[in-house]
Design a protein around this motif. Sequence first.
Motif, PDB file in Angstrom:
ATOM      1  N   SER A 119       0.818  -1.219   0.000  1.00  0.00           N
ATOM      2  CA  SER A 119       0.000   0.000   0.000  1.00  0.00           C
ATOM      3  C   SER A 119       0.847   1.262   0.000  1.00  0.00           C
ATOM      4  O   SER A 119       0.347   2.337  -0.332  1.00  0.00           O
ATOM      5  CB  SER A 119      -0.931   0.003   1.216  1.00  0.00           C
ATOM      6  N   TRP A 133      -4.799   9.419   4.156  1.00  0.00           N
ATOM      7  CA  TRP A 133      -4.519   8.186   4.883  1.00  0.00           C
ATOM      8  C   TRP A 133      -3.050   7.821   4.710  1.00  0.00           C
ATOM      9  O   TRP A 133      -2.402   8.208   3.750  1.00  0.00           O
ATOM     10  CB  TRP A 133      -5.407   7.040   4.384  1.00  0.00           C
ATOM     11  N   PRO A 135      -0.304   4.394   5.220  1.00  0.00           N
ATOM     12  CA  PRO A 135      -0.246   2.950   5.488  1.00  0.00           C
ATOM     13  C   PRO A 135       0.259   2.673   6.900  1.00  0.00           C
ATOM     14  O   PRO A 135       1.090   3.417   7.433  1.00  0.00           O
ATOM     15  CB  PRO A 135       0.733   2.431   4.428  1.00  0.00           C
ATOM     16  N   THR A 136      -0.236   1.617   7.487  1.00  0.00           N
ATOM     17  CA  THR A 136       0.202   1.208   8.821  1.00  0.00           C
ATOM     18  C   THR A 136       1.213   0.077   8.770  1.00  0.00           C
ATOM     19  O   THR A 136       1.756  -0.318   9.797  1.00  0.00           O
ATOM     20  CB  THR A 136      -1.001   0.762   9.658  1.00  0.00           C
ATOM     21  N   ALA A 245     -11.939  -7.835   4.427  1.00  0.00           N
ATOM     22  CA  ALA A 245     -11.406  -6.671   5.136  1.00  0.00           C
ATOM     23  C   ALA A 245     -10.519  -5.829   4.228  1.00  0.00           C
ATOM     24  O   ALA A 245     -10.541  -4.593   4.275  1.00  0.00           O
ATOM     25  CB  ALA A 245     -10.627  -7.123   6.366  1.00  0.00           C
ATOM     26  N   HIS A 246      -9.747  -6.489   3.374  1.00  0.00           N
ATOM     27  CA  HIS A 246      -8.889  -5.766   2.429  1.00  0.00           C
ATOM     28  C   HIS A 246      -9.721  -5.009   1.409  1.00  0.00           C
ATOM     29  O   HIS A 246      -9.405  -3.867   1.055  1.00  0.00           O
ATOM     30  CB  HIS A 246      -7.942  -6.744   1.734  1.00  0.00           C
ATOM     31  N   GLN A 249     -11.102  -1.952   3.020  1.00  0.00           N
ATOM     32  CA  GLN A 249     -10.036  -0.969   3.196  1.00  0.00           C
ATOM     33  C   GLN A 249      -9.727  -0.245   1.888  1.00  0.00           C
ATOM     34  O   GLN A 249      -9.497   0.979   1.887  1.00  0.00           O
ATOM     35  CB  GLN A 249      -8.776  -1.659   3.716  1.00  0.00           C
ATOM     36  N   ASN A 252     -12.471   2.304   1.350  1.00  0.00           N
ATOM     37  CA  ASN A 252     -12.332   3.430   2.283  1.00  0.00           C
ATOM     38  C   ASN A 252     -11.214   4.377   1.863  1.00  0.00           C
ATOM     39  O   ASN A 252     -11.254   5.570   2.207  1.00  0.00           O
ATOM     40  CB  ASN A 252     -12.081   2.910   3.692  1.00  0.00           C
ATOM     41  N   ARG A 253     -10.233   3.865   1.159  1.00  0.00           N
ATOM     42  CA  ARG A 253      -9.119   4.694   0.710  1.00  0.00           C
ATOM     43  C   ARG A 253      -9.336   5.280  -0.677  1.00  0.00           C
ATOM     44  O   ARG A 253      -8.439   5.886  -1.248  1.00  0.00           O
ATOM     45  CB  ARG A 253      -7.829   3.870   0.722  1.00  0.00           C
TER      46      ARG A 253
END
Length: 333
Positions: A119, A133, A135-136, A245-246, A249, A252-253
């Motif tokens: 990401s 946003w 990336p974590t 979940a991916h 995500q 959302n991005r």
Amino acid sequence: MAKKLSPTRVVRKRSHKPVPPRPSTTSDSSPELPSFASPHRSAADSFFALSELVLFHLLEACALSTVIALSHTSSYFRSLVKALFRSRITSVLEHFLGHINTSTFFALLQDTDSAIGGSTVARVLAPPVTESWMPTNLNMYVPKGGVQKWEEFMELVAYSRAEKQPGVDRRYAYATTSHTVFESGYSGLQITISESVDDCTISPAVASSTTLTMSVITGSTIVAMYPSLISQRRAHNAWDSPTVAHCIQLQNRGFKHGSSTTMWTRKCGWNCPVLWRRVQSLRGVGLFCWGGPDNVFPDNGSEGIPFTDASMQWRLGDVCMNGKCPWSSKKWA
């Protein structure tokens, strides 16, 4: 013979109204027009007369295809685009490592022929439109046997091994040997190092679940496997579909996720799922030399890419449902 005038018609002379004199441009009291507002300048001259700061903000709002196209117009715009990508890459890495450790990171990235993926590359090539946003998890791809050098670096930047280490799914065993996760005790951010099965760092990248995360960034070059999809902010499924979940995500991005080409309105081109792609020739792959953090690497084509001589091929699937594509499965049904 002269034409006789009508007795009722009266010839009147035109009255010329006096024209007020124009103010002198040499007077100190009259303001001068800015150079880009001069009527004698072309639109291109007016565009180039804008400050670099304004142009930089304009490039920030452009899609990837527009940014790359502008970089080919002149050396001036190419320097601006390179500065834009350097700014984006550096800001993401400072998010994980801080400003003081980025130069050491880039040096190690170049020395070990490693690459940044996941990401993080999506954040650089397709920055957020509305909500920002970050990336974590910083994904790293290293050649076979290159994990130890990165472990030493992780100790220097206060990243320790996470308690739970992910194993390698058998679906990705053909591309990845191991995954090692390091976690920061201060920020909670993670850095995942994926070791390739060979010296080619692109192998773990093309094994990703979507086209969005198949791109990589080396110490000098950005390599986008599906540049047109990134420019459209689209993520298409690969052989192994992403988790729910991916997918959430991605949405959302600000990315559009798809698992089929049924709704595509144009020919697939190099994005066709059934089309075999090769790393060696790099056909259909987007390349851009961002020059490194200090802009010391020249625009040398594929010389700064450590996997151009790799002999491997991949594709996204075995079915294409786009009716306008010459390789569509509908035409053979």
